[in-house]
Write an enzyme that holds these catalytic residues in place. Structure first.
Site, short mmCIF file in Angstrom:
data_model
loop_
_atom_site.label_atom_id
_atom_site.label_comp_id
_atom_site.label_asym_id
_atom_site.label_seq_id
_atom_site.Cartn_x
_atom_site.Cartn_y
_atom_site.Cartn_z
N HIS A 1 5.46 3.48 -3.10
CA HIS A 1 5.30 3.79 -4.52
C HIS A 1 6.58 4.53 -4.96
O HIS A 1 7.20 5.21 -4.14
CB HIS A 1 4.08 4.70 -4.65
CG HIS A 1 3.65 5.00 -6.05
ND1 HIS A 1 4.25 5.95 -6.83
CD2 HIS A 1 2.65 4.48 -6.80
CE1 HIS A 1 3.63 6.01 -8.00
NE2 HIS A 1 2.66 5.12 -8.01
N CYS B 1 4.18 0.45 -9.98
CA CYS B 1 5.13 1.51 -9.57
C CYS B 1 5.73 1.22 -8.20
O CYS B 1 5.90 2.15 -7.39
CB CYS B 1 4.47 2.88 -9.58
SG CYS B 1 4.02 3.43 -11.20
N1 PMP Z 1 1.61 6.97 -3.76
C1 PMP Z 1 0.78 5.93 -3.86
C2 PMP Z 1 0.64 4.99 -2.71
C3 PMP Z 1 0.06 5.72 -5.04
O1 PMP Z 1 -0.76 4.68 -5.15
C4 PMP Z 1 0.21 6.65 -6.10
C5 PMP Z 1 -0.53 6.47 -7.41
N2 PMP Z 1 -0.57 5.17 -7.89
C6 PMP Z 1 1.08 7.72 -5.93
C7 PMP Z 1 1.76 7.86 -4.75
C8 PMP Z 1 1.28 8.74 -7.00
O2 PMP Z 1 0.11 9.46 -7.21
P1 PMP Z 1 -0.01 10.51 -8.41
O3 PMP Z 1 0.42 9.77 -9.65
O4 PMP Z 1 -1.45 10.87 -8.43
O5 PMP Z 1 0.88 11.64 -8.10
#
Ligand code: PMP
Length: 406
Positions: free
Chosen positions: A123, A364
């Site tokens: 991500h 993302c």
């Molecule tokens: N890592 C992964 C694998 C995710 O799926 C996400 C959220 N889609 C994030 C990090 C980021 O999480 P947050 O927006 O809750 O900080």
């Protein structure tokens, strides 16, 4: 399977509504999950009964609130199997947890030319913080490639390790492919070379029982809102031996021991990394979510979601003319796909008109989209309250999307 699906669905009032005149089918749990009554009630209790700033007061409400906040830390610590509750730092979420490590571990231990290994399925939250560190300190970023089936290329991973590798940061479960990465093996290999490992658990803790002690990872990051808890709260688990040495991430109240204009000394763990008033209401809500999961049992949730996943995968496969992204043997919790010849955005928009919420786009993870040479996928991600009849609704919806596009 003896799974109390009716009772569970009753705990989530949001699921009973209609969207565009159709019963809501919510398959966007990878982005965020809904909150059961128990979580909302726990937060309401804070607001209505004992809301008060923590740690500083001598008065009754402050003490009650402090106790509830520290109990929440204990609840999270035992949920993830941490040795000590002071190894559990409350953050805003996975993103902040990773940024904290990138900054504080980076500032403390990394020099120009040192290397950090991430993977091709991360991500953006587990890419950009390392790029910022790269700019700040001249750290080298290396990337484990992703195979066609959505697994990490472990051969290449081994070959990327060098004398200068200091940290490996990879996701436990991919938010795009659903792949469950062999993190035990990654941690073992890294530790043979004295390399620390951060695991991004944003997509894991709500589906799999996680034990950071058994895993022996150095850091583990998670978000409350993907775990049926509130937004704005998350956790960084870190081994005491690292956290004690690492420089603070932010300065402010709570993280200090003494302050003069000449010098400041820092508070002990975990407070050293919790500058300012923490989101104590969120932390207490998160603990209620954890207890909710523990009440049902993560093994049970995992088995139920696995059945749902297999049911959905078979039904979608039977549709034909569909391409799946991520077909690793060990995967779960979500399915990413494209209806051949139809843009994911068009499909997602039409599904919404049928009351079906899926996520479409790059999730993302733009470098991963680039890897598969696609603009995005349709992602159906499952939660503990989803049902096979909702899967049927999705499949019927996709048939209609196809009809509309001729
Ligand atoms: N890592 C992964 C694998 C995710 O799926 C996400 C959220 N889609 C994030 C990090 C980021 O999480 P947050 O927006 O809750 O900080």
């Amino acid at each position: 399977m003896n799974y109390p699906i009716e009772a569970i669905r009753n705990d989530f009032p949001i699921l009973t509504q209609q969207v565009h005149g159709k019963p809501l089918v919510y398959f966007d749990n990878g982005a965020t999950t809904h909150k059961p009554r128990q979580v909302v009630e726990a937060m309401e209790e804070v607001a209505f009964r004992y809301n008060s700033n923590i740690h500083r007061g001598v008065h009754t409400l402050s003490n009650l609130c402090t106790e509830a906040f520290e109990n929440a830390r204990q609840t999270v610590a035992s949920f993830i199997g941490a040795h000590n509750s002071h190894e559990v730092i409350f953050t805003r979420g996975t993103t902040e947890s990773i940024n904290l490590v990138a900054y504080s571990f980076g500032e403390t231990f990394l020099q120009s030319g040192d290397e950090v290994i991430i993977s091709g399925m991360e991500h953006h939250s587990n890419i950009v913080p390392w790029q910022l560190l790269q700019k700040r300190k001249g750290v080298v970023l290396k990337v484990i490639p992703v195979l066609d089936n959505g697994q990490l290329d472990m051969e290449v991973f081994r070959s990327l390790i060098s004398r200068r590798t200091r940290l490996v940061s990879v996701t436990h479960v991919s938010n795009v492919l659903g792949t469950i990465n062999p993190i035990e093996e990654i941690i073992e290999i890294a530790h043979q070379h004295n390399i620390a490992v951060l695991i991004d658990g944003a997509q894991a803790v709500q589906h799999l029982a996680v034990d950071v002690k058994k895993l022996d990872c150095d850091f583990y990051a998670l978000s409350g809102h993907k775990l049926y808890g509130p937004t704005g709260i998350g956790v960084l688990y870190g081994k005491e031996k690292w956290l004690n040495q690492m420089v603070p991430y932010q300065g402010g109240g709570e993280m200090i021991q003494t302050v003069t204009f000449e010098e400041t000394t820092f508070n002990e763990l975990p407070y050293k990394f919790e500058a300012g008033t923490p989101d104590f209401t969120g932390a207490i809500g998160l603990a209620a979510a954890v207890k909710y999961l523990q009440n049902i049992g993560l093994q049970k949730i995992h088995a139920y979601e696995d059945e749902l996943f297999n049911y959905a995968f078979e039904k979608l496969q039977a549709l034909g003319n569909i391409t799946f992204y991520g077909t690793a043997h060990i995967r779960g919790s979500l399915i990413s796909f494209l209806l051949n010849g139809i843009h994911p955005f068009d499909a997602g928009t039409l599904l919404d008109k049928m009351g079906i919420a899926v996520r479409t786009g790059h999730h993302c993870a733009q470098p991963l989209m680039e890897r598969f040479k696609i603009p995005g996928t349709i992602r159906a991600s499952f939660g503990l309250y989803n049902t096979t009849s909702e899967v049927d609704a999705l499949v019927n919806g996709l048939v209609k999307v196809r009809q509309l596009f001729g």
